[in-house]
Write an enzyme that holds these catalytic residues in place. Structure first.
Site, PDB file in Angstrom:
ATOM      1  N   ASP A  10       0.753  -1.063   0.200  1.00 19.21           N
ATOM      2  CA  ASP A  10      -0.022   0.016   0.170  1.00 19.21           C
ATOM      3  C   ASP A  10       0.881   1.154   0.025  1.00 19.21           C
ATOM      4  O   ASP A  10       0.363   2.202  -0.703  1.00 19.21           O
ATOM      5  CB  ASP A  10      -0.757   0.055   1.414  1.00 19.21           C
ATOM      6  CG  ASP A  10      -2.290   0.641   1.066  1.00 19.21           C
ATOM      7  OD1 ASP A  10      -2.105   1.318   0.093  1.00 19.21           O
ATOM      8  OD2 ASP A  10      -3.024   0.726   1.920  1.00 19.21           O
ATOM      9  N   CYS A  57      -3.673   5.165  -2.287  1.00 20.40           N
ATOM     10  CA  CYS A  57      -4.401   4.316  -3.144  1.00 20.40           C
ATOM     11  C   CYS A  57      -4.454   5.131  -4.421  1.00 20.40           C
ATOM     12  O   CYS A  57      -4.945   6.205  -4.356  1.00 20.40           O
ATOM     13  CB  CYS A  57      -5.692   3.827  -2.624  1.00 20.40           C
ATOM     14  SG  CYS A  57      -6.347   2.819  -3.965  1.00 20.40           S
TER      15      CYS A  57
HETATM   16  P1  HMG Z   1      -9.663  -4.555 -16.893  1.00 20.12           P
HETATM   17  O1  HMG Z   1      -8.937  -3.524 -17.841  1.00 20.12           O
HETATM   18  O2  HMG Z   1     -10.753  -4.677 -16.849  1.00 20.12           O
HETATM   19  O3  HMG Z   1      -8.922  -6.123 -17.370  1.00 20.12           O
HETATM   20  O4  HMG Z   1      -8.927  -4.321 -15.702  1.00 20.12           O
HETATM   21  P2  HMG Z   1      -9.569  -7.302 -18.319  1.00 20.12           P
HETATM   22  O5  HMG Z   1      -9.908  -8.233 -17.426  1.00 20.12           O
HETATM   23  O6  HMG Z   1     -10.416  -6.375 -19.259  1.00 20.12           O
HETATM   24  O7  HMG Z   1      -8.305  -7.635 -18.766  1.00 20.12           O
HETATM   25  C1  HMG Z   1      -7.539  -6.726 -20.128  1.00 20.12           C
HETATM   26  C2  HMG Z   1      -6.139  -7.033 -20.221  1.00 20.12           C
HETATM   27  O8  HMG Z   1      -5.357  -7.001 -19.026  1.00 20.12           O
HETATM   28  C3  HMG Z   1      -5.744  -8.624 -20.615  1.00 20.12           C
HETATM   29  O9  HMG Z   1      -4.757  -8.507 -21.508  1.00 20.12           O
HETATM   30  C4  HMG Z   1      -5.576  -9.362 -19.428  1.00 20.12           C
HETATM   31  O10 HMG Z   1      -4.643 -10.381 -19.599  1.00 20.12           O
HETATM   32  C5  HMG Z   1      -4.793  -8.154 -18.540  1.00 20.12           C
HETATM   33  P3  HMG Z   1      -5.086  -8.647 -23.223  1.00 20.12           P
HETATM   34  O11 HMG Z   1      -5.815 -10.201 -23.257  1.00 20.12           O
HETATM   35  O12 HMG Z   1      -5.767  -7.408 -23.436  1.00 20.12           O
HETATM   36  O13 HMG Z   1      -3.638  -8.558 -23.436  1.00 20.12           O
HETATM   37  N1  HMG Z   1      -4.692  -8.426 -17.375  1.00 20.12           N
HETATM   38  C6  HMG Z   1      -3.981  -8.687 -16.533  1.00 20.12           C
HETATM   39  N2  HMG Z   1      -2.349  -8.562 -16.605  1.00 20.12           N
HETATM   40  C7  HMG Z   1      -1.716  -8.886 -15.495  1.00 20.12           C
HETATM   41  N3  HMG Z   1      -2.101  -8.775 -14.371  1.00 20.12           N
HETATM   42  C8  HMG Z   1      -3.537  -9.162 -14.195  1.00 20.12           C
HETATM   43  C9  HMG Z   1      -4.303  -8.758 -15.150  1.00 20.12           C
HETATM   44  N4  HMG Z   1      -5.538  -8.692 -15.245  1.00 20.12           N
HETATM   45  C10 HMG Z   1      -6.020  -8.618 -16.567  1.00 20.12           C
HETATM   46  N5  HMG Z   1      -3.728  -9.448 -12.770  1.00 20.12           N
HETATM   47  C11 HMG Z   1      -8.029  -5.171 -13.197  1.00 20.12           C
HETATM   48  C12 HMG Z   1      -9.107  -5.087 -14.534  1.00 20.12           C
HETATM   49  C13 HMG Z   1      -8.778  -5.930 -11.940  1.00 20.12           C
HETATM   50  C14 HMG Z   1      -6.822  -6.114 -13.917  1.00 20.12           C
HETATM   51  C15 HMG Z   1      -7.457  -3.638 -13.172  1.00 20.12           C
HETATM   52  O14 HMG Z   1      -8.497  -3.002 -12.806  1.00 20.12           O
HETATM   53  C16 HMG Z   1      -6.562  -3.521 -12.018  1.00 20.12           C
HETATM   54  O15 HMG Z   1      -5.125  -4.197 -12.232  1.00 20.12           O
HETATM   55  N6  HMG Z   1      -6.817  -3.060 -10.944  1.00 20.12           N
HETATM   56  C17 HMG Z   1      -6.066  -2.965  -9.735  1.00 20.12           C
HETATM   57  C18 HMG Z   1      -5.961  -1.458  -9.037  1.00 20.12           C
HETATM   58  C19 HMG Z   1      -5.152  -1.336  -7.788  1.00 20.12           C
HETATM   59  O16 HMG Z   1      -4.225  -2.174  -7.675  1.00 20.12           O
HETATM   60  N7  HMG Z   1      -5.611  -0.493  -6.858  1.00 20.12           N
HETATM   61  C20 HMG Z   1      -5.112  -0.339  -5.557  1.00 20.12           C
HETATM   62  C21 HMG Z   1      -5.200  -1.766  -4.649  1.00 20.12           C
HETATM   63  S1  HMG Z   1      -6.635  -1.607  -3.744  1.00 20.12           S
HETATM   64  C22 HMG Z   1      -5.964  -0.510  -2.495  1.00 20.12           C
HETATM   65  O17 HMG Z   1      -5.209   0.131  -2.275  1.00 20.12           O
HETATM   66  C23 HMG Z   1      -6.967  -0.396  -1.241  1.00 20.12           C
HETATM   67  C24 HMG Z   1      -6.622  -1.201  -0.054  1.00 20.12           C
HETATM   68  O18 HMG Z   1      -5.391  -0.667   0.415  1.00 20.12           O
HETATM   69  C25 HMG Z   1      -7.687  -0.933   1.008  1.00 20.12           C
HETATM   70  C26 HMG Z   1      -8.012   0.374   1.492  1.00 20.12           C
HETATM   71  O19 HMG Z   1      -7.390   1.148   1.792  1.00 20.12           O
HETATM   72  O20 HMG Z   1      -9.280   0.532   1.341  1.00 20.12           O
HETATM   73  C27 HMG Z   1      -6.462  -2.556  -0.504  1.00 20.12           C
HETATM   74 MG    MG Z   2      -5.022   1.030   1.848  1.00 20.46          MG
END
Ligand code: HMG
Ligand code: MG
Length: 314
Positions: free
Chosen positions: A31, A256
């Site tokens: 984070d 985030c």
């Molecule tokens: P999307 O664009 O909807 O993905 O993103 P998709 O399913 O449509 O796939 C599109 C392309 O991405 C495909 O490739 C997939 O293979 C690839 P293509 O076929 O076009 O060549 N792909 C990936 N590649 C690598 N690793 C993966 C992956 N998934 C798909 N895992 C997705 C959807 C969920 C992937 C995107 O929205 C994402 O990565 N989001 C992450 C955001 C994030 O990390 N935010 C911070 C963390 S949360 C936080 O900090 C809160 C927390 O601390 C608690 C709090 O404080 O409340 C936990």
């Molecule tokens: Mg957090």
């Protein structure tokens, strides 16, 4: 003479009704570093993890297997885990949003993952590119496959108290979302105040809403960001209700990238100082941790926001 040499803080507890021991879930490497403007070199991340383990932390959230375009700061997840010197007795959970992420995590030898959902529609769309219901459909095969492989799964829930697009979040909606994650097979639920707007009364109301719905407090963790300076007070409120897993980040790093106004997490040093005073065991060497955060602040080129690091770090 310094405060530590003088035996401060005085250990006044244990306090009736509070846990005797707390598990600190250290989220700084994930984070914290996911939100740095510049990408931290993998060597620095590895040394950071080594130093956190040496300071006695036993849960180190190491990185995320998310789309590298969404969080470029953690695009080196494979290399990091390949080179990580795993310490016996330390677990290294990682964030996984979908099956593609799970494939990558399993290939890297991961044994603990966390899926991360949202209590609100707006943040599910912005953080996961999914609607409220769609996010659970995305997690379902992740949790079932992981559990069948013996991998432990935590469920995060973001925006549990307030959301920058929707305002106040109804506790009943948060409980519904949390229940969904537990029903999928998550073994622990971390309640996130992503933008740091909660106050202790809201924490009491939400934790009580979960326990009144029959969800055991032993399966709950709290995850406070410190935007409005309430993180430590909120943690204290949660401890009074029996919560015994607390998320924090060394030096108060964090945020985030997809949540407007999310600043650093509760600083682990500030948490440790309070736990020491309350007579609650945690297993962390505060001086070693302060030295680690002071070292990392030097690498990041800015001082730690933690009050305890500033007071002790020199
Ligand atoms: P999307 O664009 O909807 O993905 O993103 P998709 O399913 O449509 O796939 C599109 C392309 O991405 C495909 O490739 C997939 O293979 C690839 P293509 O076929 O076009 O060549 N792909 C990936 N590649 C690598 N690793 C993966 C992956 N998934 C798909 N895992 C997705 C959807 C969920 C992937 C995107 O929205 C994402 O990565 N989001 C992450 C955001 C994030 O990390 N935010 C911070 C963390 S949360 C936080 O900090 C809160 C927390 O601390 C608690 C709090 O404080 O409340 C936990
Ligand atoms: Mg957090």
């Amino acid at each position: 003479m310094g405060a530590r040499e003088l035996g401060l803080p005085e250990r006044v507890g244990p306090v009736t009704g509070m846990p005797r021991q707390v598990t600190i879930w250290e989220v700084g490497p994930r984070d914290g570093l996911q939100n740095e403007a510049t990408t931290v070199p993998v060597e620095v991340k590895l040394e950071f993890l080594d130093r956190l383990a040496a300071a006695g932390l036993t849960t180190l959230e190491a990185t995320s297997f998310v789309h590298p375009k969404w969080v470029p700061q953690l695009a080196d997840a494979e290399e990091l885990l390949e080179r990580l010197r795993r310490v016996a007795g330390v677990r290294y959970p990682v964030l996984v949003p979908n099956e593609r992420g799970l494939d990558r995590a399993l290939a890297a030898g991961v044994r603990h993952i966390a899926v991360f959902g949202s209590a609100t529609q707006s943040f599910a769309e912005r953080n996961l590119n999914r609607g409220f219901d769609e996010q659970f459909a995305m997690f379902e095969p992740v949790v079932s496959r992981a559990r069948s492989e013996g991998v432990d799964v935590r469920g995060y829930l973001s925006m549990c108290f307030g959301d920058p697009w929707e305002g106040v979040v109804d506790p009943a909606q948060v409980v519904r979302a949390g229940r969904n994650l537990l029903d999928l097979g998550c073994t622990q639920l971390s309640l996130g105040d992503t933008i740091g707007v909660a106050t202790p009364a809201g924490v009491e109301r939400l934790v009580t809403a979960f326990t009144s719905a029959g969800i055991d407090v032993a399966g709950l963790a709290v995850h406070f960001h410190d935007t409005y300076g309430q993180a430590l007070a909120n943690t204290c409120a949660a401890l009074r209700l029996g919560v015994s897993t607390v998320d924090s980040s060394a030096g108060g790093l964090g945020g985030c990238p997809y949540a407007e106004s999310a600043t650093g997490n509760l600083a682990t040093e500030d948490l440790v100082w309070m736990l020491d005073g309350l007579g609650i065991d945690h297993g962390v060497d505060l001086d070693a941790l302060v030295a680690t955060s002071t070292w990392l602040a030097g690498r990041l080129g800015r001082p730690s926001p933690s009050r305890v690091v500033r007071a002790l770090g020199g």
